[in-house]
Design an enzyme around this catalytic site. Structure first.
Site, PDB file in Angstrom:
ATOM      1  N   SER A  80      17.968  -1.632 -26.711  1.00  0.00           N
ATOM      2  CA  SER A  80      18.248  -0.111 -26.954  1.00  0.00           C
ATOM      3  C   SER A  80      19.107   0.059 -27.850  1.00  0.00           C
ATOM      4  O   SER A  80      20.156  -1.131 -27.919  1.00  0.00           O
ATOM      5  CB  SER A  80      18.858   0.523 -25.337  1.00  0.00           C
ATOM      6  OG  SER A  80      19.581   1.548 -25.918  1.00  0.00           O
ATOM      7  N   LYS A 115     -17.370   8.002 -35.637  1.00  0.00           N
ATOM      8  CA  LYS A 115     -16.833   7.079 -36.117  1.00  0.00           C
ATOM      9  C   LYS A 115     -15.131   6.787 -35.632  1.00  0.00           C
ATOM     10  O   LYS A 115     -14.628   5.777 -35.251  1.00  0.00           O
ATOM     11  CB  LYS A 115     -16.999   6.667 -37.498  1.00  0.00           C
ATOM     12  CG  LYS A 115     -18.129   6.264 -37.954  1.00  0.00           C
ATOM     13  CD  LYS A 115     -18.268   6.673 -39.271  1.00  0.00           C
ATOM     14  CE  LYS A 115     -20.088   6.963 -39.297  1.00  0.00           C
ATOM     15  NZ  LYS A 115     -20.183   8.325 -38.977  1.00  0.00           N
ATOM     16  N   TYR A 144     -30.894  13.505 -36.297  1.00  0.00           N
ATOM     17  CA  TYR A 144     -29.351  13.384 -36.503  1.00  0.00           C
ATOM     18  C   TYR A 144     -28.841  14.702 -36.999  1.00  0.00           C
ATOM     19  O   TYR A 144     -29.547  15.842 -37.499  1.00  0.00           O
ATOM     20  CB  TYR A 144     -29.467  12.755 -37.992  1.00  0.00           C
ATOM     21  CG  TYR A 144     -28.040  12.477 -38.583  1.00  0.00           C
ATOM     22  CD1 TYR A 144     -27.265  11.634 -38.291  1.00  0.00           C
ATOM     23  CD2 TYR A 144     -27.752  13.388 -39.451  1.00  0.00           C
ATOM     24  CE1 TYR A 144     -25.841  11.625 -38.971  1.00  0.00           C
ATOM     25  CE2 TYR A 144     -26.423  13.309 -40.371  1.00  0.00           C
ATOM     26  CZ  TYR A 144     -25.584  12.587 -39.696  1.00  0.00           C
ATOM     27  OH  TYR A 144     -24.422  12.508 -40.323  1.00  0.00           O
ATOM     28  N   THR A 202       0.607  -1.151  -0.002  1.00  0.00           N
ATOM     29  CA  THR A 202       0.043   0.011  -0.082  1.00  0.00           C
ATOM     30  C   THR A 202       0.957   1.243  -0.091  1.00  0.00           C
ATOM     31  O   THR A 202       2.038   1.299   0.697  1.00  0.00           O
ATOM     32  CB  THR A 202      -1.094   0.038   1.388  1.00  0.00           C
ATOM     33  OG1 THR A 202      -0.364   0.210   2.366  1.00  0.00           O
ATOM     34  CG2 THR A 202      -1.838  -1.199   1.277  1.00  0.00           C
ATOM     35  N   HIS A 203       0.763   2.141  -0.618  1.00  0.00           N
ATOM     36  CA  HIS A 203       1.373   3.316  -0.860  1.00  0.00           C
ATOM     37  C   HIS A 203       2.728   2.882  -1.595  1.00  0.00           C
ATOM     38  O   HIS A 203       3.966   3.860  -1.233  1.00  0.00           O
ATOM     39  CB  HIS A 203       1.688   4.118   0.523  1.00  0.00           C
ATOM     40  CG  HIS A 203       0.557   4.425   1.452  1.00  0.00           C
ATOM     41  ND1 HIS A 203      -0.316   5.694   1.180  1.00  0.00           N
ATOM     42  CD2 HIS A 203      -0.325   3.463   2.220  1.00  0.00           C
ATOM     43  CE1 HIS A 203      -1.210   5.260   2.057  1.00  0.00           C
ATOM     44  NE2 HIS A 203      -1.131   4.194   2.736  1.00  0.00           N
ATOM     45  N   GLU A 236       4.511  -0.222 -21.522  1.00  0.00           N
ATOM     46  CA  GLU A 236       4.457   1.225 -21.465  1.00  0.00           C
ATOM     47  C   GLU A 236       3.113   1.455 -22.443  1.00  0.00           C
ATOM     48  O   GLU A 236       2.423   2.537 -22.184  1.00  0.00           O
ATOM     49  CB  GLU A 236       5.882   1.584 -21.862  1.00  0.00           C
ATOM     50  CG  GLU A 236       6.903   1.389 -21.214  1.00  0.00           C
ATOM     51  CD  GLU A 236       8.209   1.779 -21.515  1.00  0.00           C
ATOM     52  OE1 GLU A 236       8.601   2.793 -21.428  1.00  0.00           O
ATOM     53  OE2 GLU A 236       8.835   0.733 -21.915  1.00  0.00           O
ATOM     54  N   LYS A 276      20.185  -3.346 -21.808  1.00  0.00           N
ATOM     55  CA  LYS A 276      18.623  -3.018 -21.731  1.00  0.00           C
ATOM     56  C   LYS A 276      17.699  -3.972 -22.108  1.00  0.00           C
ATOM     57  O   LYS A 276      17.883  -4.486 -23.374  1.00  0.00           O
ATOM     58  CB  LYS A 276      18.397  -1.681 -22.516  1.00  0.00           C
ATOM     59  CG  LYS A 276      18.915  -0.529 -21.759  1.00  0.00           C
ATOM     60  CD  LYS A 276      18.053   0.113 -20.823  1.00  0.00           C
ATOM     61  CE  LYS A 276      17.379   1.171 -21.101  1.00  0.00           C
ATOM     62  NZ  LYS A 276      16.524   1.925 -20.011  1.00  0.00           N
ATOM     63  N   GLN A 333     -21.143  12.368 -37.564  1.00  0.00           N
ATOM     64  CA  GLN A 333     -20.293  11.470 -38.546  1.00  0.00           C
ATOM     65  C   GLN A 333     -18.952  11.662 -37.534  1.00  0.00           C
ATOM     66  O   GLN A 333     -18.176  10.608 -38.053  1.00  0.00           O
ATOM     67  CB  GLN A 333     -20.117  12.372 -39.821  1.00  0.00           C
ATOM     68  CG  GLN A 333     -19.088  11.890 -40.739  1.00  0.00           C
ATOM     69  CD  GLN A 333     -19.413  12.413 -42.033  1.00  0.00           C
ATOM     70  OE1 GLN A 333     -20.084  12.209 -42.682  1.00  0.00           O
ATOM     71  NE2 GLN A 333     -18.354  13.420 -42.405  1.00  0.00           N
ATOM     72  N   ASN A 366      13.794  -3.393 -22.554  1.00  0.00           N
ATOM     73  CA  ASN A 366      12.831  -2.457 -22.060  1.00  0.00           C
ATOM     74  C   ASN A 366      11.233  -3.042 -22.259  1.00  0.00           C
ATOM     75  O   ASN A 366      10.975  -3.769 -23.376  1.00  0.00           O
ATOM     76  CB  ASN A 366      12.708  -1.237 -23.125  1.00  0.00           C
ATOM     77  CG  ASN A 366      13.891  -0.248 -22.899  1.00  0.00           C
ATOM     78  OD1 ASN A 366      14.626  -0.242 -21.583  1.00  0.00           O
ATOM     79  ND2 ASN A 366      14.566   0.210 -23.871  1.00  0.00           N
TER      80      ASN A 366
HETATM   81  N1  ARG Z   1     -21.614   9.714 -43.296  1.00  0.00           N
HETATM   82  C1  ARG Z   1     -22.699  10.108 -42.553  1.00  0.00           C
HETATM   83  C2  ARG Z   1     -22.371  10.058 -40.997  1.00  0.00           C
HETATM   84  O1  ARG Z   1     -21.660   9.100 -40.699  1.00  0.00           O
HETATM   85  C3  ARG Z   1     -23.979   9.344 -42.939  1.00  0.00           C
HETATM   86  C4  ARG Z   1     -25.275   9.911 -42.507  1.00  0.00           C
HETATM   87  C5  ARG Z   1     -25.265  11.168 -43.361  1.00  0.00           C
HETATM   88  N2  ARG Z   1     -26.750  11.504 -43.343  1.00  0.00           N
HETATM   89  C6  ARG Z   1     -27.081  12.897 -43.624  1.00  0.00           C
HETATM   90  N3  ARG Z   1     -28.330  13.408 -43.459  1.00  0.00           N
HETATM   91  N4  ARG Z   1     -26.313  13.754 -44.368  1.00  0.00           N
HETATM   92  O2  ARG Z   1     -23.019  10.486 -40.269  1.00  0.00           O
END
Ligand code: ARG
Length: 461
Positions: free
Chosen positions: A278, A326, A318, A156-157, A291, A284, A323, A286
């Site tokens: 290294s 993603k 929406y 601990t610590h 990491e 070394k 967009q 590593n």
């Molecule tokens: N490429 C767009 C996205 O990933 C798809 C949906 C587009 N829809 C729109 N109403 N422009 O969100």
């Protein structure tokens, strides 16, 4: 040239900068398999409902199969002018099968299309992560069984606290990763509703069967509100939140590996496969993989926060902001996957230095609590008094730079007259861990039982 998908309303094409900021194909091409799966289910449902002809549906289905193999073989040409994966695929479908392609988008919008694609991608990835968690836990439990009685210092610590076993330490991570897995399982259960059929936002006047597409795509049911269907990304936020917590667990373990492999600790040795050298210092070894696992936590929790901020304050439904979900989702979950793989590799191959750990376990007066407990049991004094007696004995040992078991009996008795020879029986690290038999404690027999329980449980899955 105006856009072929909505060119009717436009006289001019987009500015180059407009195209650059708008296009997502550079990253959303990763969704190709999910996009094709979604389109195939949609076309099948449209035909079953008599909304499009069987011939059109068959042509669409075949065309989508061709596109899938073109993408997988690398023959497919992605075009930035077509903005995203959905329009790239639809445009190619038109080239391949002609006007029938135009019927696929009946009762559908890119808004529900992208919502279904990204849910499918997250779901596929969570399933893969689940297997990876299982492999890591299995590796840890197996090593824990081998090292149920291998003594190491518990901290601990980051100060020596009480001796524990290496197996016990590894099983602590098994518990954490089991909770991570169950967090992902919860997220998956909530995610598993199908937004397809919400169309742009309001639903559709076509007699679609949302239960059909939901079932074809392996969802439990369709989502209940069309506005929510295209506006929601909390399934992704939940996955990234769970990923952030899991990454924090991995980073703590990674940090311990970094500490343990230092020359000063020397508790474990990583295999050559998971170590780098290294270019200047020949000695070394590593722990780069550990990491980097530690570092990925920053990216993963950063992605969670970035997506949280993208979603903050967005009015329904929406918005193009979404967009930007993603890259965060892909980067976070792919980083977690790589971290899990690296950690599993390190765990399977590492060699603990049992002698070093045992020696370290005995330093720092780590059995002082055992001495105090002995005083309570044998002398019948309250724990607070025993704590004081032990503290004075520790001070003697510290002053002479010896371990507790080397303090002569006469000196012990000078602190408390009732102490007998028997006290030495609790001062070894092996005795100390063996005595910790309370449920969840570090005694080797507990650890052995827990490791076996995990191994059996994981094998059953
Ligand atoms: N490429 C767009 C996205 O990933 C798809 C949906 C587009 N829809 C729109 N109403 N422009 O969100």
């Amino acid at each position: 040239m105006s856009n072929r998908m909505w060119g009717g309303r436009f006289a001019e094409g987009p500015d180059a900068i407009m195209e650059e900021i708008n296009a997502s194909i550079g990253f959303d091409k990763k969704l190709y398999a999910q996009d094709i799966r979604g389109s195939k289910a949609h076309a099948k449902m449209l035909a079953e409902q008599g909304i499009i002809g069987a011939d059109d549906a068959a042509a669409i289905d075949r065309g989508l199969d061709t596109i899938l193999s073109e993408i997988e073989s690398g023959a497919f040409v992605f075009k930035r002018s077509l903005e995203d994966i959905h329009m790239n695929i639809e445009a190619r479908l038109a080239e391949l099968i002609g006007p029938s392609a135009g019927r696929l988008h009946t009762a559908r919008s890119r808004n529900d299309q992208v919502a279904v694609d990204i849910r499918l991608w997250v779901r596929d990835t969570l399933d893969q992560l689940d297997t990876q968690f299982e492999e890591l836990m299995e590796a840890l439990a197996t090593r824990a069984l081998d090292h149920a009685a291998t003594v190491m210092p518990g901290f601990t610590h980051l100060q020596s606290a009480q001796p524990v076993t290496f197996g016990h330490h590894l099983l602590a991570y098994v518990e954490m990763f089991a909770r991570d897995r169950s967090r992902f399982a919860d997220a998956r259960a909530r995610l598993n509703e199908c937004p397809l059929g919400a169309a742009a936002l309001a639903g559709t006047s076509f007699p679609i069967a949302r239960e059909t597409t939901a079932a074809l795509l392996g969802f439990d049911r369709p989502t209940a509100n069309s506005l929510d269907s295209v506006a929601d990304r909390d399934f992704a936020l939940e996955a990234l939140a769970a990923a952030s917590i899991a990454a924090v667990h991995l980073s703590r373990f990674a940090e311990e590996i970094v500490i343990w492999t230092s020359a000063q600790f020397g508790f474990v040795k990583l295999s050559d496969k998971f170590t780098t050298g290294s270019s200047i210092m020949p000695q070394k070894r590593n722990p780069d993989a550990a990491e980097l696992v530690r570092a990925k936590t920053g990216r993963i929790s950063g992605s969670f926060n970035a997506l949280l901020m993208v979603m903050k304050g967005l009015p329904l439904t929406y918005q193009k902001d979404m967009q930007e979900d993603k890259e965060q989702i892909f980067d976070a979950l792919e980083s977690l996957s790589l971290s899990l793989a690296a950690m599993t590799g390190m765990v399977r191959d590492l060699t603990p230095n049992e002698a070093r750990m045992k020696k370290a376990a005995g330093s720092g007066f780590a059995t002082a609590t055992d001495l105090a407990d002995w005083c309570v049991r044998t002398l019948g004094i309250p724990f607070r008094e025993a704590h004081h007696v032990t503290g004075r004995i520790v001070a003697i040992a510290a002053e002479r730079d010896i371990t507790l078991d080397k303090v002569p009996l006469a000196d012990l008795q000078a602190v408390h007259a009732g102490i007998t020879e028997d006290v030495y029986s609790v001062l070894s690290v092996a005795k100390s861990v063996a005595s910790r038999t309370s449920y969840g404690g570090t005694a080797p027999k507990n650890v052995r039982a827990q490791a076996k329980r995990w191994i059996a449980r994981l094998a059953k899955e």
